[in-house]
Structure formats: structure tokens, C-alpha cells
Design an enzyme around this catalytic site. Structure first.
Site, PDB file in Angstrom:
ATOM      1  CG  ASP A  61      -1.880   1.147   1.285  1.00  0.00           C
ATOM      2  OD1 ASP A  61      -1.626   2.193   0.651  1.00  0.00           O
ATOM      3  OD2 ASP A  61      -2.910   1.022   1.970  1.00  0.00           O
ATOM      4  CG  ASN A  88      -0.315   1.289 -12.600  1.00  0.00           C
ATOM      5  OD1 ASN A  88      -0.706   1.845 -13.621  1.00  0.00           O
ATOM      6  ND2 ASN A  88      -1.109   0.488 -11.898  1.00  0.00           N
ATOM      7  CE1 TYR A 165      -5.466  11.107 -11.658  1.00  0.00           C
ATOM      8  CE2 TYR A 165      -5.952  12.646 -13.424  1.00  0.00           C
ATOM      9  CZ  TYR A 165      -5.458  11.436 -13.003  1.00  0.00           C
ATOM     10  OH  TYR A 165      -4.938  10.544 -13.910  1.00  0.00           O
ATOM     11  CE  LYS A 169      -1.860  10.367 -11.900  1.00  0.00           C
ATOM     12  NZ  LYS A 169      -1.038   9.149 -11.718  1.00  0.00           N
ATOM     13  CB  THR A 200      -9.470   0.895 -16.412  1.00  0.00           C
ATOM     14  OG1 THR A 200      -9.202   2.266 -16.062  1.00  0.00           O
ATOM     15  CG2 THR A 200      -8.475   0.451 -17.474  1.00  0.00           C
TER      16      THR A 200
END
Length: 243
Positions: A61, A88, A165, A169, A200
Site C-alpha cells: 500500500d 502505477n 488529481y 499528477k 478501466t
């Protein structure tokens, strides 16, 4: 040919699992990082059915330092080196809420996985990567983390607004540049990859986005590449992504 040992965080589903399959079939020994035992074991079965034999499950984790250190110790004991690290694991909790009202807790949660988690894993694995050099670190980033795209009125990302987010990134991209300079003398390349909008669970399900094979393609290509040393870049299948 010497075995290449490849650790993939968040490798139990989506792009991570597809990357594990393709690299495993190409002969790399996969160290599949997963937060939960059951999901990890299910992913291992998928890989075995696909013909991947060289794979081990690692409970990892990226937000829990104890699991990161335990993973590093296990890899050291079993293999003594690491050749490829693919950061990833990622989340997106924003749901395009306005930055005016988005809770700080949401932003922090994005950063814990997408930035701090990737940095923590990278730092823990550097001694193993040095032993496996020339080695590679591949950070799975996003075109939504591009400041150039976000600020360009002509870009399709201009109207996107996911502060947690996108910022996390963008921070991961900065970490890519920073680590690439620090690790160049050790012959460890560090690059960011944009997989693109992929069908996904993370990308919104099968109703939208490209096939998972397309999303994994630039990651797999970089992990397998024997091309001359490239580091500190932000790339995708079509070429370079603007910072």
C-alpha cells in the site's frame, strides 16, 4: 540473458495488470504490488492463465510506509536487485468539483497516493535499483497533469477542472524531473508516461476510453526499450507530452 525484475504498484487491475501481463510474457519477472491479498491473488491467477509464470505477489500500500519497507526487504532477500519500478498506483477523487468548494481532505487523499506514495516507493527502492543498474523508474502520470494543456484555451483539457488529481499528477511530473537529475549518475532513468483515457474502472468503465492494451502500450514500450538512455521526459505513444 539476465532476468529483469519489475515492480508494478497497483498491479492487480486495469493498466497495471495489463502491463504486468505483457511484460511477463516478454520475459520480465513481475513483482505485482497490491493492497489486498485477495485481489492480488486473483490477479496472479489471471496472469498464470495468460501464460505468465514469473510473477510474485507483494502486498504493498503506497500510503503505508511499513508495507513499502517490507516490500523492499523482501525483494532484497529474494532477488537482491530491481531493474524496473513502475509507479502505477493512482486515484482520482475529485469528480470535477469546483476548486472553490473542494474539501482539502479530497485533495490530500489524491496527493497521498499519486505523489507522496510514488515518492515514498521510489526512495525505498533506489538501493535495489542501483544494484540493478542500468535501471528504470516509470511514473504513470496523466495528460491532465500538464500545465501547458490545462492553461491552453485550444486544448481539450482546458475546461477540465480536477484540482486534487491534476495537481498531484503535475507534482508527480516534477518529481520525475527531480529524480531524473539526481539518479542520472547511477544510470537510473526516470520518465513519466501518459497512458491516455482508458476504459478501466479508474478511467470511467468500458463505455468510454481506449482499450486497456492501448493504455498500457507506452508503459510496456518504455519498460522493454533498449534504446539509448532517455531520462526526465514526459511521453505517450504519439511522442512527448508538454509539461
Amino acid at each position: 540473458m539476465d532476468t529483469s525484475y519489475t515492480l508494478i504498484t497497483g498491479g492487480d487491475k486495469g493498466i497495471g495488470l495489463e502491463t504486468a501481463k505483457e511484460l511477463g510474457l516478454a520475459g520480465q519477472h513481475i513483482l505485482l504490488g497490491a493492497r489486498r491479498q485477495a485481489r492480488g491473488e486473483a490477479a496472479i491467477k489471471v496472469l498464470h492463465r495468460a501464460g505468465v509464470s514469473g510473477v510474485d505477489l507483494i502486498l504493498l500500500d503506497v500510503t503505508q510506509e511499513a508495507t513499502i519497507q517490507a516490500a523492499a526487504r523482501w525483494i532484497t532477500a529474494q532477488f537482491g536487485q530491481l531493474n524496473v519500478l513502475i509507479n502505477n498506483a493512482g486515484i482520482a477523487l475529485d469528480h470535477h468539483e469546483s476548486p472553490v468548494t473542494m474539501p482539502l481532505a479530497t485533495i490530500r487523499a489524491d496527493f497521498e497516493v499519486n505523489f507522496f506514495g510514488a515518492v515514498a516507493v521510489t526512495q525505498a527502492m533506489i538501493p535495489l535499483l542501483r544494484k540493478g543498474a542500468p535501471a528504470k523508474i516509470i511514473n504513470v502520470s496523466s495528460e491532465m497533469g500538464s500545465l501547458t494543456n490545462a492553461s491552453d484555451p485550444h486544448s481539450r483539457f482546458y475546461r477540465g477542472n480536477a484540482l486534487g488529481y491534476q495537481s498531484s499528477k503535475a507534482a508527480l511530473n516534477m518529481a520525475t524531473v527531480s529524480f531524473s537529475k539526481a539518479l542520472a549518475p547511477d544510470h537510473i532513468s526516470v520518465n513519466a508516461v501518459n497512458p491516455g483515457h482508458t476504459a478501466t474502472d479508474f478511467g470511467g468503465g468500458t463505455a468510454s476510453g481506449q482499450a486497456v492494451t492501448a493504455g498500457a502500450a507506452p508503459i510496456v514500450a518504455l519498460a522493454r526499450s533498449d534504446a539509448p538512455h532517455m531520462t526526465g521526459k514526459f511521453i505517450e505513444t504519439a511522442g512527448q507530452v508538454p509539461w
